[in-house]
Design a protein around this motif. Structure first.
Motif, mmCIF file in Angstrom:
data_model
loop_
_atom_site.group_PDB
_atom_site.id
_atom_site.type_symbol
_atom_site.label_atom_id
_atom_site.label_comp_id
_atom_site.label_asym_id
_atom_site.label_seq_id
_atom_site.Cartn_x
_atom_site.Cartn_y
_atom_site.Cartn_z
ATOM 1 N N THR A 63 0.795 -1.226 0.000
ATOM 2 C CA THR A 63 0.000 0.000 0.000
ATOM 3 C C THR A 63 0.828 1.276 0.000
ATOM 4 O O THR A 63 0.316 2.347 -0.336
ATOM 5 C CB THR A 63 -0.950 0.002 1.210
ATOM 6 N N ASN A 64 2.093 1.198 0.380
ATOM 7 C CA ASN A 64 2.942 2.390 0.423
ATOM 8 C C ASN A 64 3.949 2.463 -0.717
ATOM 9 O O ASN A 64 4.736 3.412 -0.787
ATOM 10 C CB ASN A 64 3.688 2.452 1.766
ATOM 11 N N LEU A 65 3.920 1.473 -1.602
ATOM 12 C CA LEU A 65 4.853 1.460 -2.725
ATOM 13 C C LEU A 65 4.489 2.543 -3.730
ATOM 14 O O LEU A 65 3.355 2.613 -4.205
ATOM 15 C CB LEU A 65 4.822 0.087 -3.406
ATOM 16 N N ARG A 66 5.456 3.397 -4.040
ATOM 17 C CA ARG A 66 5.223 4.452 -5.027
ATOM 18 C C ARG A 66 6.194 4.265 -6.193
ATOM 19 O O ARG A 66 7.400 4.437 -6.044
ATOM 20 C CB ARG A 66 5.409 5.842 -4.419
ATOM 21 N N MET A 67 5.635 3.883 -7.331
ATOM 22 C CA MET A 67 6.467 3.724 -8.526
ATOM 23 C C MET A 67 5.573 3.621 -9.744
ATOM 24 O O MET A 67 4.348 3.446 -9.643
ATOM 25 C CB MET A 67 7.337 2.464 -8.425
ATOM 26 N N HIS A 68 6.189 3.749 -10.919
ATOM 27 C CA HIS A 68 5.473 3.565 -12.176
ATOM 28 C C HIS A 68 5.190 2.074 -12.354
ATOM 29 O O HIS A 68 6.036 1.232 -12.053
ATOM 30 C CB HIS A 68 6.324 4.085 -13.335
ATOM 31 N N CYS A 69 4.012 1.748 -12.819
ATOM 32 C CA CYS A 69 3.607 0.346 -12.982
ATOM 33 C C CYS A 69 4.490 -0.357 -14.011
ATOM 34 O O CYS A 69 4.637 0.111 -15.142
ATOM 35 C CB CYS A 69 2.144 0.291 -13.422
ATOM 36 N N ILE A 70 5.083 -1.469 -13.601
ATOM 37 C CA ILE A 70 5.951 -2.260 -14.479
ATOM 38 C C ILE A 70 5.151 -3.405 -15.093
ATOM 39 O O ILE A 70 4.563 -4.215 -14.379
ATOM 40 C CB ILE A 70 7.146 -2.831 -13.695
ATOM 41 N N ILE A 71 5.116 -3.465 -16.417
ATOM 42 C CA ILE A 71 4.477 -4.572 -17.130
ATOM 43 C C ILE A 71 5.522 -5.195 -18.047
ATOM 44 O O ILE A 71 5.849 -4.644 -19.117
ATOM 45 C CB ILE A 71 3.261 -4.103 -17.968
ATOM 46 N N PRO A 72 6.101 -6.331 -17.678
ATOM 47 C CA PRO A 72 7.113 -6.973 -18.536
ATOM 48 C C PRO A 72 6.543 -7.304 -19.915
ATOM 49 O O PRO A 72 5.365 -7.661 -20.037
ATOM 50 C CB PRO A 72 7.460 -8.245 -17.754
ATOM 51 N N PRO A 73 7.338 -7.216 -20.959
ATOM 52 C CA PRO A 73 6.836 -7.384 -22.328
ATOM 53 C C PRO A 73 6.368 -8.791 -22.675
ATOM 54 O O PRO A 73 5.661 -8.969 -23.672
ATOM 55 C CB PRO A 73 8.045 -6.991 -23.188
ATOM 56 N N ASN A 74 6.749 -9.790 -21.855
ATOM 57 C CA ASN A 74 6.347 -11.173 -22.146
ATOM 58 C C ASN A 74 5.549 -11.802 -21.011
ATOM 59 O O ASN A 74 5.412 -13.025 -20.941
ATOM 60 C CB ASN A 74 7.588 -12.022 -22.423
ATOM 61 N N VAL A 75 5.002 -10.986 -20.136
ATOM 62 C CA VAL A 75 4.301 -11.509 -18.971
ATOM 63 C C VAL A 75 3.000 -12.208 -19.363
ATOM 64 O O VAL A 75 2.329 -11.818 -20.328
ATOM 65 C CB VAL A 75 4.035 -10.377 -17.955
ATOM 66 N N GLU A 76 2.650 -13.248 -18.623
ATOM 67 C CA GLU A 76 1.410 -13.986 -18.849
ATOM 68 C C GLU A 76 0.433 -13.791 -17.690
ATOM 69 O O GLU A 76 -0.690 -13.361 -17.890
ATOM 70 C CB GLU A 76 1.726 -15.481 -19.035
ATOM 71 N N ASP A 77 0.873 -14.091 -16.489
ATOM 72 C CA ASP A 77 -0.007 -14.025 -15.318
ATOM 73 C C ASP A 77 0.210 -12.718 -14.561
ATOM 74 O O ASP A 77 1.281 -12.486 -14.004
ATOM 75 C CB ASP A 77 0.261 -15.215 -14.394
ATOM 76 N N LEU A 78 -0.826 -11.875 -14.533
ATOM 77 C CA LEU A 78 -0.798 -10.627 -13.779
ATOM 78 C C LEU A 78 -1.874 -10.606 -12.689
ATOM 79 O O LEU A 78 -2.155 -9.552 -12.122
ATOM 80 C CB LEU A 78 -1.017 -9.436 -14.724
#
Length: 206
Positions: free
Chosen positions: A116-131
């Motif tokens: 809940t306190n993590l502040r960062m730009h959302c990372i979406i790996p280019p080959n990710v399957e399960d999110l």
């Protein structure tokens, strides 16, 4: 500060639930296996991952309630599984990496869930399957999400986050659609903290 020997290759499950382990931890350059290594170590405050050889990062820091900062100083190229890596790390505020591509990560289920306190730009790996539930409850994670063609599940992925848009790829018949479709289950995907714009190409199957 807790340093491991540079010869430590397998630390999987090694320190899980060691609640008296305190301070900073360093994972050395030669470490290959580290799943569940610090699971439940509620009193460590920061972690530095120097190894570029780890592929399975499942549950490494899950439920490390006082973990505030994580630095990945090596390459992220070999990482494939980040399931629950930082799940329930409620004090985590930052994740920094010299290589932020995470290009080969396939699994991110519950990776940052409850941070809940993590502040960062959302990372979406280019080959990710399960999110599934990857950023669930991360109200300070922000940015615009572009889903790759490889994705198969995003339930609860961005619920109650700070993201502003989701762009779906131009492919249909994804397995997540079989469980109710986007319209019926959109509340499980997005959030209550603001307006989220959804971009759906004609071939997205939605």
């Amino acid at each position: 500060t807790f340093y491991m020997s540079n010869s430590a290759i397998d630390i999987g499950y090694c320190y899980n639930w060691c609640e008296n382990l305190q301070g900073d931890v360093y994972i050395p350059e030669n470490t290959v296996k580290a799943e569940c290594a610090f699971l439940g170590c509620s009193n460590i405050s920061s972690a530095t991952i120097k190894s570029s050889k780890i592929s399975d990062m499942r549950d490494i820091f899950r439920r490390c309630n006082n973990l505030k900062q994580v630095t990945i100083s090596g390459s992220t190229e070999n990482i494939k599984d980040m399931t629950r890596t930082f799940s329930e790390c409620k004090s985590l505020t930052s994740l920094s990496s010299s290589d932020s591509s995470f290009s080969n990560v396939k699994k991110m289920g519950e990776c940052f869930s409850g941070c809940t306190n993590l502040r960062m730009h959302c990372i979406i790996p280019p080959n990710v399957e399960d999110l599934e539930s990857a950023y669930d409850g991360c109200k300070n994670v922000y940015g615009s999400v572009v889903l790759p063609e490889t994705f198969t599940s995003i339930y609860y992925a961005f619920r109650d986050t700070g993201i502003t848009s989701i762009t779906f790829p131009n492919v249909g018949n994804k397995s997540w659609l079989d469980r109710g479709g986007f319209i019926d289950r959109s509340k499980d995907i997005i959030n209550k903290y603001g307006t989220v714009t959804i971009y759906c190409p004609a071939g997205a199957g939605i």
